[in-house]
Enzyme design. Sequence first.
Site, PDB file in Angstrom:
ATOM      1  N   GLY A   8       2.084  -0.972  -0.364  1.00  0.00           N
ATOM      2  CA  GLY A   8       1.912  -1.214   1.191  1.00  0.00           C
ATOM      3  C   GLY A   8       1.798  -2.463   1.683  1.00  0.00           C
ATOM      4  O   GLY A   8       1.052  -3.516   1.120  1.00  0.00           O
ATOM      5  N   ALA A 125     -10.085  -6.589   8.231  1.00  0.00           N
ATOM      6  CA  ALA A 125      -8.570  -7.558   8.230  1.00  0.00           C
ATOM      7  C   ALA A 125      -7.831  -6.997   9.442  1.00  0.00           C
ATOM      8  O   ALA A 125      -7.826  -6.112   9.655  1.00  0.00           O
ATOM      9  CB  ALA A 125      -8.039  -7.284   6.809  1.00  0.00           C
ATOM     10  N   LYS A 197     -18.650   7.421   5.925  1.00  0.00           N
ATOM     11  CA  LYS A 197     -17.687   6.853   6.500  1.00  0.00           C
ATOM     12  C   LYS A 197     -16.808   7.586   7.845  1.00  0.00           C
ATOM     13  O   LYS A 197     -16.588   7.366   8.970  1.00  0.00           O
ATOM     14  CB  LYS A 197     -16.976   6.131   5.689  1.00  0.00           C
ATOM     15  N   SER A 267      -9.250   0.786  14.256  1.00  0.00           N
ATOM     16  CA  SER A 267      -7.872   1.186  13.939  1.00  0.00           C
ATOM     17  C   SER A 267      -7.089   2.118  14.726  1.00  0.00           C
ATOM     18  O   SER A 267      -5.879   2.102  14.970  1.00  0.00           O
ATOM     19  CB  SER A 267      -8.054   1.570  12.321  1.00  0.00           C
TER      20      SER A 267
HETATM   21  O1  PAF Z   1     -11.057   2.584  11.613  1.00  0.00           O
HETATM   22  C1  PAF Z   1     -11.896   1.324  11.880  1.00  0.00           C
HETATM   23  O2  PAF Z   1     -11.562   0.771  12.767  1.00  0.00           O
HETATM   24  C2  PAF Z   1     -12.935   1.006  11.146  1.00  0.00           C
HETATM   25  O3  PAF Z   1     -13.149   1.867  10.036  1.00  0.00           O
HETATM   26  C3  PAF Z   1     -14.104   1.046  11.901  1.00  0.00           C
HETATM   27  C4  PAF Z   1     -15.849   1.189  10.941  1.00  0.00           C
HETATM   28  C5  PAF Z   1     -14.266   2.153  13.006  1.00  0.00           C
HETATM   29  C6  PAF Z   1     -14.723  -0.548  12.480  1.00  0.00           C
HETATM   30  O4  PAF Z   1     -13.612  -0.392  13.459  1.00  0.00           O
END
Ligand code: PAF
Length: 313
Positions: A8, A125, A197, A267
């Site tokens: 990817g 990133a 997470k 994200s």
């Molecule tokens: O998905 C994301 O953006 C990251 O995992 C997090 C920890 C929420 C930080 O932007």
Amino acid sequence: MGKLHIVGGGAIGSLIAASAQKNGVPYDCYPRNIKTMPAYAQWQDGQSIALKPAIPAPVVLEKDDVLILPLKVYQLNAALIQWLPYLSRKPTVVLMHNGMGGLEVARDLLGRDYPLLLATTSHGALKENTSCGDFQVKYTGLGVTQIGAPNLAAPSPQKLADLLQVAPQLANAIAALDSALPPVQYRSDILKALWTKLSVNAVINPLTALHNIQNKHITKPEYEQSRIAICNEFTQVANAYGLDFDARSAHENVLSVAKATGENYSSMHQDVTYGRQTEIDAINGYIVEMAKKKGILVPENTLLVERVKALTN
Ligand code: PAF
């Protein structure tokens, strides 16, 4: 040392590739679309690192190679099916994604005794389009990668030195990843790290996407009720599966990650902004599915899944 094979052309995969390049670790990249693979990585100190040209199709891997899949959960099934004919020598496979469900996909396709590592990373990133029309990846925040071996018979070895005795192939793959993009921390309880997470993503991602805000804004009082409800439901579900979470600590951890990544757009916010499929099914959707199996009601997470889906339909 075996070679890293990175599947990817996403931000985290490109960051691992760039860091491997910088640290002299052998690697190759296999993006789905060669045209959108970043050509450069921009380090925080301004240093620019050119990436090797990408490889257009899978190749047969050796046992000491490492296949890294920093993909979205919903892309994993197709990617593994494509790579399966090239994995007969059983190289280590590393899954690295937001949300949950990848382990189940990998076990279905590779079997429960395949040499598999599960990882979660907090490196930041961002993949960007440059003014010249090509792509680059920007290293936006130093982080840590946590990794563990879910297919080993329980209990997992406590330390990396113990893992080296029991499963040298996996310990060497972790060492190769650590040489490429440090630090990599071995976790004997990787599922706890992944659920932790998950709790962070379950709050930050949908709230930032729905309210069109940066991560730091979810700490405001107007989102407190929702934050607490998500954490309470998360804790009930996680604990029903034998994990040991406390809702108050989960909430405090969410607040500290939101502050530490405050300037970022999550994200999911980015996926919604660019009209891409989101990871809602692997995040809040996973909590809803796991809750259903135990007869637990999770109205806040259920509503968030519906609302995020409505944004992208
Ligand atoms: O998905 C994301 O953006 C990251 O995992 C997090 C920890 C929420 C930080 O932007």
